[in-house]
Design an enzyme around this catalytic site. Structure first.
Site, short mmCIF file in Angstrom:
data_model
loop_
_atom_site.label_atom_id
_atom_site.label_comp_id
_atom_site.label_asym_id
_atom_site.label_seq_id
_atom_site.Cartn_x
_atom_site.Cartn_y
_atom_site.Cartn_z
N ARG A 143 -0.17 9.54 -0.80
CA ARG A 143 -1.31 10.06 -1.57
C ARG A 143 -1.15 11.52 -1.97
NH1 ARG A 143 -6.11 7.09 1.86
NH2 ARG A 143 -5.64 5.04 1.00
N ARG A 197 -2.43 11.27 5.74
CA ARG A 197 -2.59 9.92 6.27
C ARG A 197 -2.10 8.89 5.27
NH1 ARG A 197 -6.46 5.87 5.64
NH2 ARG A 197 -8.10 7.09 4.66
N PHE A 219 0.85 -1.18 0.00
CA PHE A 219 0.00 0.00 0.00
C PHE A 219 0.89 1.23 0.00
CE2 PHE A 219 -4.43 1.33 0.85
CZ PHE A 219 -5.11 0.21 0.44
N LEU A 228 -14.42 5.87 -4.92
CA LEU A 228 -13.03 5.50 -4.70
C LEU A 228 -12.62 4.22 -5.41
CD1 LEU A 228 -10.74 6.66 -2.80
CD2 LEU A 228 -11.07 4.53 -1.58
N HIS A 243 -11.25 12.97 0.40
CA HIS A 243 -11.35 11.63 0.96
C HIS A 243 -11.35 11.57 2.48
CE1 HIS A 243 -11.02 7.33 1.00
NE2 HIS A 243 -9.84 7.34 1.56
N GLU A 254 -6.34 2.18 -3.24
CA GLU A 254 -4.91 2.12 -3.47
C GLU A 254 -4.45 0.67 -3.61
OE1 GLU A 254 -3.18 5.29 -1.06
OE2 GLU A 254 -1.79 3.75 -0.41
N GLN A 289 -7.30 15.20 3.09
CA GLN A 289 -6.63 14.41 2.06
C GLN A 289 -7.47 14.21 0.80
OE1 GLN A 289 -5.94 9.97 2.65
NE2 GLN A 289 -3.87 10.77 2.58
N HIS A 305 -7.63 11.74 -2.23
CA HIS A 305 -7.13 10.43 -2.67
C HIS A 305 -6.93 10.53 -4.18
CE1 HIS A 305 -7.04 6.17 -3.59
NE2 HIS A 305 -7.05 5.87 -2.31
C1 FAD Z 1 -14.49 4.88 0.07
C2 FAD Z 1 -13.58 4.84 1.25
C3 FAD Z 1 -12.58 3.86 1.33
C4 FAD Z 1 -11.72 3.80 2.42
N1 FAD Z 1 -10.76 2.82 2.48
C5 FAD Z 1 -9.95 2.76 3.56
C6 FAD Z 1 -8.98 1.72 3.69
O1 FAD Z 1 -8.85 0.84 2.83
N2 FAD Z 1 -8.19 1.69 4.78
C7 FAD Z 1 -8.30 2.63 5.76
O2 FAD Z 1 -7.58 2.55 6.73
N3 FAD Z 1 -9.23 3.62 5.68
C8 FAD Z 1 -10.04 3.70 4.61
N4 FAD Z 1 -10.98 4.71 4.53
C9 FAD Z 1 -11.17 5.61 5.67
C10 FAD Z 1 -11.97 4.94 6.76
O3 FAD Z 1 -12.89 4.03 6.20
C11 FAD Z 1 -12.76 5.91 7.61
O4 FAD Z 1 -11.94 6.97 7.98
C12 FAD Z 1 -13.24 5.24 8.88
O5 FAD Z 1 -13.96 4.09 8.57
C13 FAD Z 1 -14.07 6.15 9.73
O6 FAD Z 1 -14.62 5.40 10.79
P1 FAD Z 1 -15.38 6.09 11.98
O7 FAD Z 1 -15.74 5.01 12.92
O8 FAD Z 1 -14.59 7.22 12.48
O9 FAD Z 1 -16.67 6.72 11.30
P2 FAD Z 1 -17.84 6.06 10.41
O10 FAD Z 1 -17.64 4.65 10.09
O11 FAD Z 1 -18.09 7.00 9.31
O12 FAD Z 1 -19.06 6.15 11.37
C14 FAD Z 1 -19.67 7.36 11.71
C15 FAD Z 1 -20.88 7.02 12.52
O13 FAD Z 1 -21.38 8.18 13.12
C16 FAD Z 1 -22.77 8.24 12.97
N5 FAD Z 1 -23.14 9.64 13.03
C17 FAD Z 1 -22.64 10.67 12.32
N6 FAD Z 1 -23.23 11.82 12.69
C18 FAD Z 1 -24.11 11.51 13.67
C19 FAD Z 1 -25.03 12.26 14.45
N7 FAD Z 1 -25.17 13.58 14.30
N8 FAD Z 1 -25.79 11.60 15.36
C20 FAD Z 1 -25.69 10.26 15.50
N9 FAD Z 1 -24.84 9.51 14.79
C21 FAD Z 1 -24.06 10.13 13.88
C22 FAD Z 1 -23.05 7.54 11.68
O14 FAD Z 1 -24.37 7.04 11.67
C23 FAD Z 1 -22.03 6.42 11.73
O15 FAD Z 1 -22.55 5.33 12.45
C24 FAD Z 1 -11.85 4.77 3.44
C25 FAD Z 1 -12.83 5.75 3.36
C26 FAD Z 1 -13.68 5.81 2.27
C27 FAD Z 1 -14.70 6.89 2.20
#
Ligand code: FAD
Ligand code: FES
Lengths: 232, 601
Positions: free
Chosen positions: B286, B415, B120, B252, B373, B255, B240, B242
């Site tokens: 990136r 990142r 990666f 997306l 991203h 990578e 960032q 991507h």
């Molecule tokens: C397409 C894509 C591919 C990716 N691929 C990778 C990868 O391969 N490897 C890697 O390390 N990272 C990757 N990332 C980044 C990574 O997936 C995210 O940064 C990470 O999953 C975020 O997790 P989180 O738990 O912080 O938030 P999330 O999983 O986004 O969860 C947010 C939560 O908060 C809740 N929420 C939001 N606002 C409110 C509110 N006002 N009230 C109540 N609930 C709320 C939502 O319902 C949700 O449950 C990728 C991101 C994207 C977009």
């Protein structure tokens, strides 16, 4: 191109019965149905309710009935449908508002099959080993995004909502055939109950509805066979 | 029930059911009463869209060490990450990946049955400087499997969920966080959750930009809510892009596609990355690649002179470059890949490209452009997820943040791929555990009277405004365009200033925005309007912080200040919302054993 969307509307605070709303939208053939719905909501009728998030077929929010078939609005392109599109909420679940249905009955079936790895052996210091072939055995059913398209396309589920439904069976399959899992016995017992796998009549709607192209009917057949095999 | 608000009481209330929220919930609910509130059904969270992998130096294919992961992360961050936090991240990554496996996560396997890993961007063998296989994967749906596995464990452990409850405010009393105000989406009912500790795990805010990989629901609610309550946001200028989003759509392409050997090709058919990053090439960081793509486009070398390039994952292309680069498999034989292997390792992105572009990526290259991203910045926290209220790193009692909404900071100015999934697990767990410790020492803080009043007023005001000529969609689109044009990959002062003026104007217009839906039940018109308010505020903070930072570091590239300036800018920004507008303060970066060096790939 001009597209006419015919959308099933219902707001419990206002409407005694569901009604059809008609909306004309200018679309590119490569637009998603979700883009068209967004256009309606953003520029014509803000009160239209539907769920959406990722917009690329992976979060499972926007399963709905589109031209008579269950699909994800974000994974269906306008050009697949032509310029008259009928959109309804999923069948078999209570409608909360417009295209939003109550998922709780669906999730309850999902929770009932012990959807988690059962293995009480003390774990090793590193990973448990699993061969490539053992991992491949249940690969297909790990793709499920719990969008409910399959279960709500099934006539057996429409007829008897206590039927556990294809999605829950797919999720059970994912564990039953995982070499690391020890819960198959109990899961199969749950699935062997009157509301379990035997309600399935091999109608194949579920397989056709699955936006992840999971071989749902085949997975159900494998579970049935496993029950019979263990009965001896 | 008090008046027309429903009251609840839990020791810990977690906002968000993505990877960070669920991990915090799993650990906290083993000891105290926990509730998880999520605006979407948990399995819809953004974590489920993560594709390529989670980084951990397991060394299943070749030599690797957590310490190498530490160095790569710090270098990737352009030396802005706090090195104590990075250490925690990379060392705990290993045990957490094993823990996920024990929970049942179906990782792909090596021939000997171990967890499979792929190369990666920015992850290297620190001795040879060559890419190392560190990203543990389950096809290209690693995030989907993480989200489902954690949710399964929550079901097993009977964690309490309030699904489709949107949090709109955090309640503070005398500087202590003591609860939340949430709207039950299906009924429009307001609820107050009293808590000893509150954990924000609400994810990022890519919807500020026009082209983004982020979901419609990624609207920065948590960050905006705490900002309004006087808590600063850290390093907001760093967002960032991507390199490989599907052209015009932003969806997306992981990578991992380049990890499997895919290469970027410009309009002339050249593999241009070898000019920008001679060693790592298409697996450079990136920020480096996104800039390179823009530079190629600017020089007229986009495909057909347009603003995109190709990502080529056809087996014949991959194998040609494997041969040219002399790539070897771990067993020493020349590295090769077949069409079938690409299909098995990247099934989802193959499917996306077929669905949305109507082309088969095994026969045709994929048109791509950089896509907004990931938020490196966010709510400042310490190593245990405690939210910090000022530049002296004083914690705000009872308030925690984890995941993308938080800034520990492990990602600094850029990142590395796979590190967010590590971040959400490591710091999700730590905040869950520390919240329990905190609960044991403290009682519930009394709620102030009528704590739901501000939210009620905001919603009433949105509901009661007539549907005039200002629309949510227009203002949002305008914000997204302005941010794309002036606060994207390349930035300079006059452009950013233009953006700030435009954003302030949009905020004024936002005050007049009307909504059509006046009902209580599932009113997403109302919620989209509220979310737009969050986005606008975060956009302004981003632009203001970007204007102030007169250097180029990581993903923040100032054309008018092209060099990194460690003397003046080796520091984190903290943006406060005050009566007079946004105020910036700064705090030092924690440097341990890796002093800043020049960054080449
Ligand atoms: C397409 C894509 C591919 C990716 N691929 C990778 C990868 O391969 N490897 C890697 O390390 N990272 C990757 N990332 C980044 C990574 O997936 C995210 O940064 C990470 O999953 C975020 O997790 P989180 O738990 O912080 O938030 P999330 O999983 O986004 O969860 C947010 C939560 O908060 C809740 N929420 C939001 N606002 C409110 C509110 N006002 N009230 C109540 N609930 C709320 C939502 O319902 C949700 O449950 C990728 C991101 C994207 C977009
Ligand atoms: S919006 Fe996520 S599946 Fe359609």
């Amino acid at each position: 191109m001009k597209v006419i969307l015919k959308i099933r509307r219902f707001n419990p605070e206002r409407d005694r019965a569901p009604w059809w709303g008609y909306y004309q939208v200018e679309c590119e053939p490569t637009d998603r149905v979700l883009d068209a719905l967004n256009w309606v909501k953003w520029y014509q009728d803000g009160s239209l309710a539907y769920r959406r998030s990722c917009a690329h077929g992976i979060c499972g929010s926007d399963a709905m009935r589109i031209n008579g078939r269950n699909r994800l609005a974000c994974k269906t392109l306008i050009k697949e449908l032509g310029n008259r599109i009928t959109i309804e909420p999923l069948l078999g679940l209570p409608v909360i508002k417009d295209l939003v249905v109550d998922l709780e009955p669906f999730m309850k079936h999902y929770r009932s099959i012990m959807p988690y790895l059962v293995n009480d052996d003390p774990p090793p210091a590193t990973e448990r080993l699993q061969s490539i072939a053992q991992r491949e055995r249940f690969d297909d059913t790990t793709k499920c995004i719990l969008c409910a398209a399959c279960t709500t396309s099934c006539p057996a589920f429409w007829a008897r909502p206590d039927y556990i439904g294809p999605a829950a069976i797919v999720q059970a399959h994912r564990f039953i055939f995982d070499s690391r899992d020890h819960g198959a016995e109990e899961r199969l017992r749950i699935l062997d109950a009157p509301s379990g796998v035997w309600r399935c009549r091999d109608i194949y709607n579920c397989t056709e509805a699955c936006p992840r192209e999971i071989q749902v009917t085949q997975a159900i057949a494998e579970v049935k066979r496993e029950i019979l095999r263990r009965r001896g | 029930m008090e008046g027309d608000v429903v009251l609840h009481k839990y020791d810990v209330v977690i906002v968000g059911a993505g990877g960070a929220g669920l991990m915090a919930a799993l650990y906290a609910s083993r000891s105290v009463r926990v509730a998880v509130l999520s605006k979407m059904w948990p399995v819809r969270s953004h974590t489920g869209t993560a594709q390529g992998g989670i980084g951990a130096a397991l060394g299943n294919h070749e030599e690797d060490h957590p310490e190498w992961h530490v160095f790569d992360t710090i270098k990737g961050s352009d030396y802005l990450a706090d090195q104590d936090a990075v250490r925690v991240l990379c060392y705990e990554a290993v045990e957490l990946v094993y823990e996920l496996e024990h929970m049942g996560l179906p990782f792909d396997r090596t021939p000997s049955g171990r967890i499979a890993q792929r190369p990666f961007g920015g992850h290297t063998n620190n001795v040879t400087k060559q890419p190392v296989r560190r990203a543990c994967h389950a096809a290209d749906r690693t995030g989907h499997m993480i989200l489902q596995t954690l949710y399964q464990q929550c079901i097993k452990q009977r964690v309490t969920f309030f699904d489709e409850f949107q949090v709109l405010d955090v309640i503070l009393n005398e500087g202590i966080a003591c609860g939340l105000v949430a709207l039950e989406i299906t009924t429009g009912q307001l609820h107050i959750f009293q808590a000893r500790a509150v954990v924000f795990a609400t994810g990022g805010w890519g919807k500020i930009w026009q082209i983004t990989s982020n979901a419609h629901s990624f609207t920065g609610d948590g960050a905006a809510i705490v900002l309004r309550r006087g808590i600063p946001l850290e390093d907001m200028e760093f967002f960032q892009f991507h390199p490989t989003g599907i052209y015009k759509m932003g969806i997306l392409i992981t990578e991992g596609a380049r990890g499997e050997g895919g290469v970027l090709i410009n309009g002339r058919g050249d593999r241009f990355m070898e000019r920008y990053a001679p060693t790592m090439k298409d697996l450079a960081s990136r920020d480096v690649i996104s800039r390179a793509i823009y530079l190629e486009i600017r020089e007229g070398r986009g495909v057909e002179g347009k603003d995109y390039v190709y990502l080529d994952i056809r087996p014949e292309t991959i194998n040609r470059y494997f041969e040219l680069d002399g790539k070897k498999s771990p067993d020493g034989t020349p590295r090769r890949i077949t069409a079938d292997e690409i299909k098995t390792r990247l099934p989802d992105i193959t499917d996306f490209v077929r669905t949305y572009l109507g082309i088969d990526p095994l026969n045709q290259p994929i048109p791509v452009q950089p896509t907004a991203h990931y938020a490196m910045g966010g709510i400042p926290t310490d190593l245990d997820g405690r939210a910090l209220k000022n530049e002296n790193n004083e914690a705000l009692p009872g308030l925690y943040a984890a995941g993308e909404v938080a800034c520990v900071s492990v990602h600094g100015a850029n990142r590395l791929g796979t590190n967010s999934l590590v971040d959400i697990l490591v710091f999700g767990r730590r905040s869950g555990l520390d919240a329990v410790r905190y609960c044991r020492q403290t009682d519930f803080t009394k709620l102030p009277a009528r704590a739901d009043e501000p939210v009620r007023e905001t919603l009433e005001s949105l509901r009661s405004r007539p549907l005039g000529d200002e629309r949510i969609a227009d203002i949002r689109a305008e914000m997204q365009r302005v941010m794309m044009d002036y606060v994207g990959v390349f930035r300079e002062a006059t452009g950013i200033e233009k953006a700030i003026r435009a954003l302030r104007e949009l905020q004024e217009r936002y005050q007049r925005v009307g909504i059509q839906d006046k009902s209580m039940c599932y009113n997403t018109d109302l919620l989209e309007a509220w979310e737009l308010g969050c986005l606008l505020e975060l956009a302004e903070v981003t632009a203001v912080a970007a204007l102030a930072r007169t250097e180029s570091r990581g993903c923040h590239t100032r054309e008018d200040h092209p060099q990194r300036d460690d003397k003046n800018w080796l520091k984190h920004s903290l943006a406060f919302r005050t009566e007079q507008g946004i105020e910036l303060r700064y705090k030092p970066v924690t440097i341990l054993n890796y002093p800043p060096q020049e960054r080449v790939y």
